[in-house]
Design a protein around this motif. Structure first.
Motif, PDB file in Angstrom:
ATOM      1  N   MET A  56       0.758  54.400  61.642  1.00 58.58           N
ATOM      2  CA  MET A  56       0.533  52.985  61.834  1.00 58.58           C
ATOM      3  C   MET A  56      -0.873  52.807  62.403  1.00 58.58           C
ATOM      4  SD  MET A  56       2.669  50.072  63.919  1.00 58.58           S
ATOM      5  CE  MET A  56       2.990  51.070  65.316  1.00 58.58           C
ATOM      6  N   LYS A  57      -1.535  51.728  61.949  1.00 56.12           N
ATOM      7  CA  LYS A  57      -2.880  51.447  62.413  1.00 56.12           C
ATOM      8  C   LYS A  57      -2.981  49.956  62.722  1.00 56.12           C
ATOM      9  CE  LYS A  57      -6.088  52.190  59.363  1.00 56.12           C
ATOM     10  NZ  LYS A  57      -7.225  52.558  58.511  1.00 56.12           N
ATOM     11  N   VAL A  58      -3.674  49.618  63.806  1.00 57.81           N
ATOM     12  CA  VAL A  58      -3.887  48.227  64.188  1.00 57.81           C
ATOM     13  C   VAL A  58      -5.384  47.968  64.191  1.00 57.81           C
ATOM     14  CG1 VAL A  58      -3.572  46.494  65.993  1.00 57.81           C
ATOM     15  CG2 VAL A  58      -1.813  48.225  65.625  1.00 57.81           C
ATOM     16  N   LYS A  59      -5.804  46.901  63.495  1.00 59.64           N
ATOM     17  CA  LYS A  59      -7.228  46.565  63.417  1.00 59.64           C
ATOM     18  C   LYS A  59      -7.407  45.075  63.699  1.00 59.64           C
ATOM     19  CE  LYS A  59     -11.148  46.457  60.266  1.00 59.64           C
ATOM     20  NZ  LYS A  59     -11.607  46.692  58.890  1.00 59.64           N
ATOM     21  N   TYR A  60      -8.374  44.757  64.573  1.00 59.01           N
ATOM     22  CA  TYR A  60      -8.692  43.360  64.846  1.00 59.01           C
ATOM     23  C   TYR A  60     -10.140  43.098  64.471  1.00 59.01           C
ATOM     24  CZ  TYR A  60      -9.667  39.011  67.261  1.00 59.01           C
ATOM     25  OH  TYR A  60     -10.048  37.730  67.549  1.00 59.01           O
ATOM     26  N   ASP A  61     -10.369  42.082  63.658  1.00 61.00           N
ATOM     27  CA  ASP A  61     -11.709  41.689  63.238  1.00 61.00           C
ATOM     28  C   ASP A  61     -12.082  40.409  63.982  1.00 61.00           C
ATOM     29  OD1 ASP A  61     -13.954  40.589  61.910  1.00 61.00           O
ATOM     30  OD2 ASP A  61     -13.392  41.573  60.036  1.00 61.00           O
ATOM     31  N   LYS A  62     -13.017  40.509  64.932  1.00 56.80           N
ATOM     32  CA  LYS A  62     -13.405  39.356  65.745  1.00 56.80           C
ATOM     33  C   LYS A  62     -14.041  38.251  64.912  1.00 56.80           C
ATOM     34  CE  LYS A  62     -14.188  41.639  70.157  1.00 56.80           C
ATOM     35  NZ  LYS A  62     -15.157  41.929  71.214  1.00 56.80           N
ATOM     36  N   GLU A  63     -14.825  38.628  63.892  1.00 55.07           N
ATOM     37  CA  GLU A  63     -15.518  37.627  63.067  1.00 55.07           C
ATOM     38  C   GLU A  63     -14.546  36.727  62.317  1.00 55.07           C
ATOM     39  OE1 GLU A  63     -18.756  38.692  60.524  1.00 55.07           O
ATOM     40  OE2 GLU A  63     -19.482  40.183  61.957  1.00 55.07           O
ATOM     41  N   THR A  64     -13.514  37.313  61.750  1.00 54.17           N
ATOM     42  CA  THR A  64     -12.543  36.531  60.972  1.00 54.17           C
ATOM     43  C   THR A  64     -11.325  36.137  61.803  1.00 54.17           C
ATOM     44  OG1 THR A  64     -11.434  38.530  60.169  1.00 54.17           O
ATOM     45  CG2 THR A  64     -13.223  37.623  58.805  1.00 54.17           C
ATOM     46  N   SER A  91      -6.426  35.136  67.833  1.00 53.54           N
ATOM     47  CA  SER A  91      -6.751  34.796  69.215  1.00 53.54           C
ATOM     48  C   SER A  91      -6.229  33.424  69.616  1.00 53.54           C
ATOM     49  CB  SER A  91      -8.262  34.862  69.453  1.00 53.54           C
ATOM     50  OG  SER A  91      -8.922  33.833  68.743  1.00 53.54           O
ATOM     51  N   LYS A  92      -5.894  32.603  68.634  1.00 53.07           N
ATOM     52  CA  LYS A  92      -5.387  31.263  68.911  1.00 53.07           C
ATOM     53  C   LYS A  92      -3.862  31.235  69.012  1.00 53.07           C
ATOM     54  CE  LYS A  92      -9.357  29.137  66.695  1.00 53.07           C
ATOM     55  NZ  LYS A  92     -10.113  30.346  66.472  1.00 53.07           N
ATOM     56  N   SER A  93      -3.224  32.358  68.695  1.00 55.31           N
ATOM     57  CA  SER A  93      -1.768  32.462  68.806  1.00 55.31           C
ATOM     58  C   SER A  93      -1.419  33.028  70.178  1.00 55.31           C
ATOM     59  CB  SER A  93      -1.205  33.352  67.701  1.00 55.31           C
ATOM     60  OG  SER A  93      -1.578  34.693  67.926  1.00 55.31           O
ATOM     61  N   SER A  94      -0.164  33.281  70.405  1.00 54.76           N
ATOM     62  CA  SER A  94       0.262  33.846  71.687  1.00 54.76           C
ATOM     63  C   SER A  94      -0.029  35.336  71.776  1.00 54.76           C
ATOM     64  CB  SER A  94       1.752  33.590  71.895  1.00 54.76           C
ATOM     65  OG  SER A  94       2.489  34.224  70.866  1.00 54.76           O
ATOM     66  N   ILE A  95      -0.579  35.898  70.709  1.00 54.44           N
ATOM     67  CA  ILE A  95      -0.906  37.322  70.657  1.00 54.44           C
ATOM     68  C   ILE A  95      -2.282  37.553  71.265  1.00 54.44           C
ATOM     69  CG2 ILE A  95      -1.363  39.253  69.091  1.00 54.44           C
ATOM     70  CD1 ILE A  95       0.554  37.788  67.127  1.00 54.44           C
ATOM     71  N   ASN A  96      -2.417  38.574  72.082  1.00 52.40           N
ATOM     72  CA  ASN A  96      -3.710  38.943  72.639  1.00 52.40           C
ATOM     73  C   ASN A  96      -4.236  40.126  71.830  1.00 52.40           C
ATOM     74  OD1 ASN A  96      -5.922  39.775  74.071  1.00 52.40           O
ATOM     75  ND2 ASN A  96      -4.886  39.947  76.032  1.00 52.40           N
ATOM     76  N   PRO A  97      -5.144  39.874  70.860  1.00 51.08           N
ATOM     77  CA  PRO A  97      -5.594  40.962  69.987  1.00 51.08           C
ATOM     78  C   PRO A  97      -6.417  42.031  70.695  1.00 51.08           C
ATOM     79  CG  PRO A  97      -6.819  38.952  69.545  1.00 51.08           C
ATOM     80  CD  PRO A  97      -5.745  38.596  70.521  1.00 51.08           C
ATOM     81  N   ALA A  98      -6.885  41.752  71.902  1.00 46.09           N
ATOM     82  CA  ALA A  98      -7.685  42.730  72.639  1.00 46.09           C
ATOM     83  C   ALA A  98      -6.817  43.719  73.418  1.00 46.09           C
ATOM     84  CB  ALA A  98      -8.633  42.016  73.591  1.00 46.09           C
ATOM     85  N   LYS A  99      -5.511  43.449  73.491  1.00 49.08           N
ATOM     86  CA  LYS A  99      -4.620  44.319  74.264  1.00 49.08           C
ATOM     87  C   LYS A  99      -3.511  44.855  73.359  1.00 49.08           C
ATOM     88  CE  LYS A  99      -1.568  44.362  78.246  1.00 49.08           C
ATOM     89  NZ  LYS A  99      -0.934  43.571  79.301  1.00 49.08           N
ATOM     90  N   VAL A 100      -3.437  46.169  73.249  1.00 50.71           N
ATOM     91  CA  VAL A 100      -2.411  46.808  72.433  1.00 50.71           C
ATOM     92  C   VAL A 100      -1.655  47.787  73.317  1.00 50.71           C
ATOM     93  CG1 VAL A 100      -1.956  48.283  70.458  1.00 50.71           C
ATOM     94  CG2 VAL A 100      -3.788  46.603  70.330  1.00 50.71           C
ATOM     95  N   GLU A 101      -0.334  47.676  73.317  1.00 53.47           N
ATOM     96  CA  GLU A 101       0.495  48.618  74.057  1.00 53.47           C
ATOM     97  C   GLU A 101       1.311  49.419  73.044  1.00 53.47           C
ATOM     98  OE1 GLU A 101       2.796  47.022  77.299  1.00 53.47           O
ATOM     99  OE2 GLU A 101       1.278  45.489  77.667  1.00 53.47           O
ATOM    100  N   LYS A 131       3.424  30.075  58.600  1.00 54.48           N
ATOM    101  CA  LYS A 131       1.999  29.770  58.568  1.00 54.48           C
ATOM    102  C   LYS A 131       1.221  30.715  59.490  1.00 54.48           C
ATOM    103  CE  LYS A 131      -1.356  26.151  59.069  1.00 54.48           C
ATOM    104  NZ  LYS A 131      -1.676  24.805  59.463  1.00 54.48           N
ATOM    105  N   GLY A 132       0.230  31.395  58.923  1.00 51.34           N
ATOM    106  CA  GLY A 132      -0.620  32.294  59.689  1.00 51.34           C
ATOM    107  C   GLY A 132      -0.156  33.733  59.746  1.00 51.34           C
ATOM    108  N   PHE A 133       0.999  34.040  59.148  1.00 45.31           N
ATOM    109  CA  PHE A 133       1.529  35.407  59.144  1.00 45.31           C
ATOM    110  C   PHE A 133       1.761  35.846  57.706  1.00 45.31           C
ATOM    111  CE2 PHE A 133       2.541  33.675  63.232  1.00 45.31           C
ATOM    112  CZ  PHE A 133       2.307  34.729  64.108  1.00 45.31           C
ATOM    113  N   VAL A 134       0.987  36.815  57.246  1.00 50.20           N
ATOM    114  CA  VAL A 134       1.080  37.294  55.865  1.00 50.20           C
ATOM    115  C   VAL A 134       1.719  38.681  55.875  1.00 50.20           C
ATOM    116  CG1 VAL A 134      -0.204  37.852  53.771  1.00 50.20           C
ATOM    117  CG2 VAL A 134      -0.998  35.998  55.259  1.00 50.20           C
ATOM    118  N   LEU A 135       2.775  38.829  55.092  1.00 52.86           N
ATOM    119  CA  LEU A 135       3.465  40.114  54.968  1.00 52.86           C
ATOM    120  C   LEU A 135       3.108  40.738  53.628  1.00 52.86           C
ATOM    121  CD1 LEU A 135       6.984  39.017  56.262  1.00 52.86           C
ATOM    122  CD2 LEU A 135       5.073  39.949  57.572  1.00 52.86           C
TER     123      LEU A 135
END
Length: 64
Positions: free
Chosen positions: A1-9, A50-60, A29-33
């Motif tokens: 599994m890999k997690v990637k966050y693109d700040k620009e997009t 970043s506008k959702s309740s998810i904090n993309p800068a923090k991964v546990e 809306k906003g979640f593509v499977l």
């Protein structure tokens, strides 16, 4: 599994499998499977992360 966050997009992508993506559905809306030809879930794309309740800068990560 890999997690990637693109700040620009502002997109968070979680890769679950190396299978080729055959089909994508935006169930909510906003979640593509992304699915393989055999119907397996390949990845999850979260738009405007970043506008959702998810904090993309923090991964546990936890293994139980």
């Amino acid at each position: 599994m890999k997690v990637k966050y693109d700040k620009e997009t502002d997109i968070l992508y979680i890769t679950l499998s190396d299978e080729v993506i055959e089909e994508s559905d935006e169930d909510k809306k906003g979640f593509v499977l992304d699915y393989s030809k055999s119907g397996n879930l390949v990845g999850i794309e979260i738009l405007n992360a970043s506008k959702s309740s998810i904090n993309p800068a923090k991964v546990e990560y936890e293994v139980a």
